[in-house]
Enzyme design. Structure first.
Site, PDB file in Angstrom:
ATOM      1  N   CYS A  50       0.841  -1.203   0.000  1.00 46.86           N
ATOM      2  CA  CYS A  50       0.000   0.000   0.000  1.00 46.86           C
ATOM      3  C   CYS A  50       0.874   1.250   0.000  1.00 46.86           C
ATOM      4  O   CYS A  50       1.900   1.322   0.676  1.00 46.86           O
ATOM      5  CB  CYS A  50      -0.912  -0.008   1.223  1.00 46.86           C
ATOM      6  SG  CYS A  50      -2.052   1.401   1.268  1.00 46.86           S
ATOM      7  N   CYS A  54       0.285   5.056   6.924  1.00 41.28           N
ATOM      8  CA  CYS A  54      -0.333   4.856   8.238  1.00 41.28           C
ATOM      9  C   CYS A  54       0.697   4.230   9.181  1.00 41.28           C
ATOM     10  O   CYS A  54       1.214   3.136   8.911  1.00 41.28           O
ATOM     11  CB  CYS A  54      -1.557   3.948   8.120  1.00 41.28           C
ATOM     12  SG  CYS A  54      -2.753   4.513   6.880  1.00 41.28           S
ATOM     13  N   CYS A  57       0.508   0.474  10.365  1.00 43.68           N
ATOM     14  CA  CYS A  57       0.098  -0.580   9.434  1.00 43.68           C
ATOM     15  C   CYS A  57       1.263  -1.366   8.830  1.00 43.68           C
ATOM     16  O   CYS A  57       2.126  -0.786   8.163  1.00 43.68           O
ATOM     17  CB  CYS A  57      -0.746   0.024   8.312  1.00 43.68           C
ATOM     18  SG  CYS A  57      -1.432  -1.255   7.227  1.00 43.68           S
ATOM     19  N   CYS A  94     -16.021  -9.774   6.088  1.00 42.56           N
ATOM     20  CA  CYS A  94     -15.445  -8.486   5.701  1.00 42.56           C
ATOM     21  C   CYS A  94     -14.195  -8.744   4.867  1.00 42.56           C
ATOM     22  O   CYS A  94     -13.307  -9.497   5.290  1.00 42.56           O
ATOM     23  CB  CYS A  94     -15.101  -7.660   6.939  1.00 42.56           C
ATOM     24  SG  CYS A  94     -14.586  -5.985   6.533  1.00 42.56           S
ATOM     25  N   CYS A 126     -19.189  -7.165   3.894  1.00 45.17           N
ATOM     26  CA  CYS A 126     -18.568  -5.879   4.188  1.00 45.17           C
ATOM     27  C   CYS A 126     -17.260  -5.788   3.417  1.00 45.17           C
ATOM     28  O   CYS A 126     -16.589  -6.799   3.216  1.00 45.17           O
ATOM     29  CB  CYS A 126     -18.307  -5.759   5.692  1.00 45.17           C
ATOM     30  SG  CYS A 126     -17.481  -4.240   6.200  1.00 45.17           S
ATOM     31  N   CYS A 186     -19.587   1.229   8.740  1.00 46.13           N
ATOM     32  CA  CYS A 186     -18.752   0.664   9.792  1.00 46.13           C
ATOM     33  C   CYS A 186     -17.539   1.582   9.916  1.00 46.13           C
ATOM     34  O   CYS A 186     -16.734   1.686   8.986  1.00 46.13           O
ATOM     35  CB  CYS A 186     -18.329  -0.754   9.413  1.00 46.13           C
ATOM     36  SG  CYS A 186     -17.198  -1.523  10.607  1.00 46.13           S
ATOM     37  N   ARG A 258     -17.817  -3.153  18.103  1.00 44.43           N
ATOM     38  CA  ARG A 258     -16.978  -4.311  17.791  1.00 44.43           C
ATOM     39  C   ARG A 258     -15.699  -4.317  18.615  1.00 44.43           C
ATOM     40  O   ARG A 258     -14.902  -3.384  18.538  1.00 44.43           O
ATOM     41  CB  ARG A 258     -16.608  -4.311  16.297  1.00 44.43           C
ATOM     42  CG  ARG A 258     -17.830  -4.384  15.409  1.00 44.43           C
ATOM     43  CD  ARG A 258     -17.507  -4.531  13.931  1.00 44.43           C
ATOM     44  NE  ARG A 258     -18.743  -4.498  13.176  1.00 44.43           N
ATOM     45  CZ  ARG A 258     -19.555  -5.543  13.006  1.00 44.43           C
ATOM     46  NH1 ARG A 258     -19.230  -6.706  13.527  1.00 44.43           N
ATOM     47  NH2 ARG A 258     -20.672  -5.424  12.333  1.00 44.43           N
TER      48      ARG A 258
END
Length: 324
Positions: A50, A54, A57, A94, A126, A186, A258
């Site tokens: 990616c 972040c 991550c 998801c 999701c 979400c 969650r």
């Protein structure tokens, strides 16, 4: 929908812990079936590489974290994973892809096929695919998508210390596009990023004051990964998770809260306290994208001991199963 000012949320957040949990449990019982827990399964359909930065991550290409990078998962593998998850009690699948944003290409077409096929299994579908436009959200809706995850991560004030490759406004725009397409939202965040308690309160304030409160709010505890800028962050105390869950439950009474990343490090009594405080969903399966997670059998045993039952799919009051 009752809304709370940041000052009101702060007053709730700082209540003595047992009083806070007691109040949150009462709100939970009067707004939800407190014996039900939604079991979701989260799979990484495209891992690593990616372009974002972040700080938490392991899938960011700029960090050397040892993540096994792979392209889009074949459709048959996704469907087989969904079938296995459903047999183990999951009502939601998801699918996460390590993309900065959705692009109108063959990979997106393949994701739309995945959504269509998993939807046929009578599971809530999701996706978390990064930023998306309203038109892309509509294509996902038409394919049968039930929910879209796009976390705020932290407060707007703390955000730039964690991510510089997209703005807070970008995240809110994606949530707006999802809502406009009539897909359930979400969106939650991560604690343990070096934020202050005021940052946590600020994030909850933004989430609870969206034009329509999210149907689902994941509360994650950072899982520090070697090679990321946050690799040396200390473990989040369970009391911080309980306080966040209880506050979220009081200000968002009907939202599914969650208990997400970080659960692998929690004992059963610690998780039980989170359920008492209003958590009513977990991710099951041995991985959360790329980080460890308790396995289905462990979770089934825990739910049996605590007297909790898996929630059936499509229980949001104003949502019906998507017709494709």
């Amino acid at each position: 929908m009752e809304t709370y000012s940041k000052e009101q949320i702060s007053a709730i957040y700082y209540r003595p812990l047992l009083e806070l949990v007691f109040d949150a449990a009462a709100v939970h019982r009067s707004n939800n079936d407190h014996r039900e827990v939604q079991i979701s399964n989260l799979i990484s359909i495209k891992t690593g590489g990616c372009k974002e930065d972040c700080a938490y991550c392991p899938q960011a290409a700029r960090y050397n974290t040892g993540v096994n990078v792979h392209g889009l998962m074949p459709l048959e593998t996704v469907v087989a994973t969904a079938v296995k998850a459903k047999q183990a009690g999951a009502s939601r699948l998801c699918m996460g892809a390590a993309w900065r944003e959705v692009r109108n290409n063959r990979d997106f077409d393949k994701v739309l096929e995945m959504v269509k096929e998993v939807n046929k299994l009578d599971m809530e579908v999701c996706c978390t695919l990064g930023m998306l436009t309203y038109e892309q959200a509509m294509r996902l809706k038409e394919a049968g998508l039930y929910a879209y995850n796009h976390n705020l991560d932290t407060s707007e004030e703390h955000y730039e210390t964690i991510i510089t490759t997209r703005t807070y406004e970008d995240r809110l725009n994606t949530l707006h596009n999802v809502r406009k397409a009539n897909i359930t939202v979400c969106s939650g965040g991560i604690i343990g990023l070096g934020e202050s308690e005021d940052d946590r309160i600020s994030m909850l304030h933004v989430l609870s004051n969206l034009p329509q409160q999210p149907e689902s709010v994941p509360i994650n505890a950072l899982v520090p990964v070697k090679g990321t800028p946050l690799e040396n962050q200390p473990r989040v105390p369970v009391w911080d998770m309980v306080r966040m869950i209880a506050t979220a439950r009081i200000i968002m009474p009907k939202t599914v809260i969650r208990l997400s990343a970080g659960r692998h490090e929690m004992s059963m009594p610690e998780q039980a306290l989170c359920f008492l405080a209003g958590a009513n969903s977990i991710f099951a399966g041995d991985k959360l994208l790329t980080t460890p997670n308790p396995e289905f059998d462990q979770d089934r045993m825990m739910l049996d001991i605590l007297g909790l039952t898996p929630r059936k799919p499509f229980k949001e009051t104003n949502q019906l199963k998507p017709e494709v």
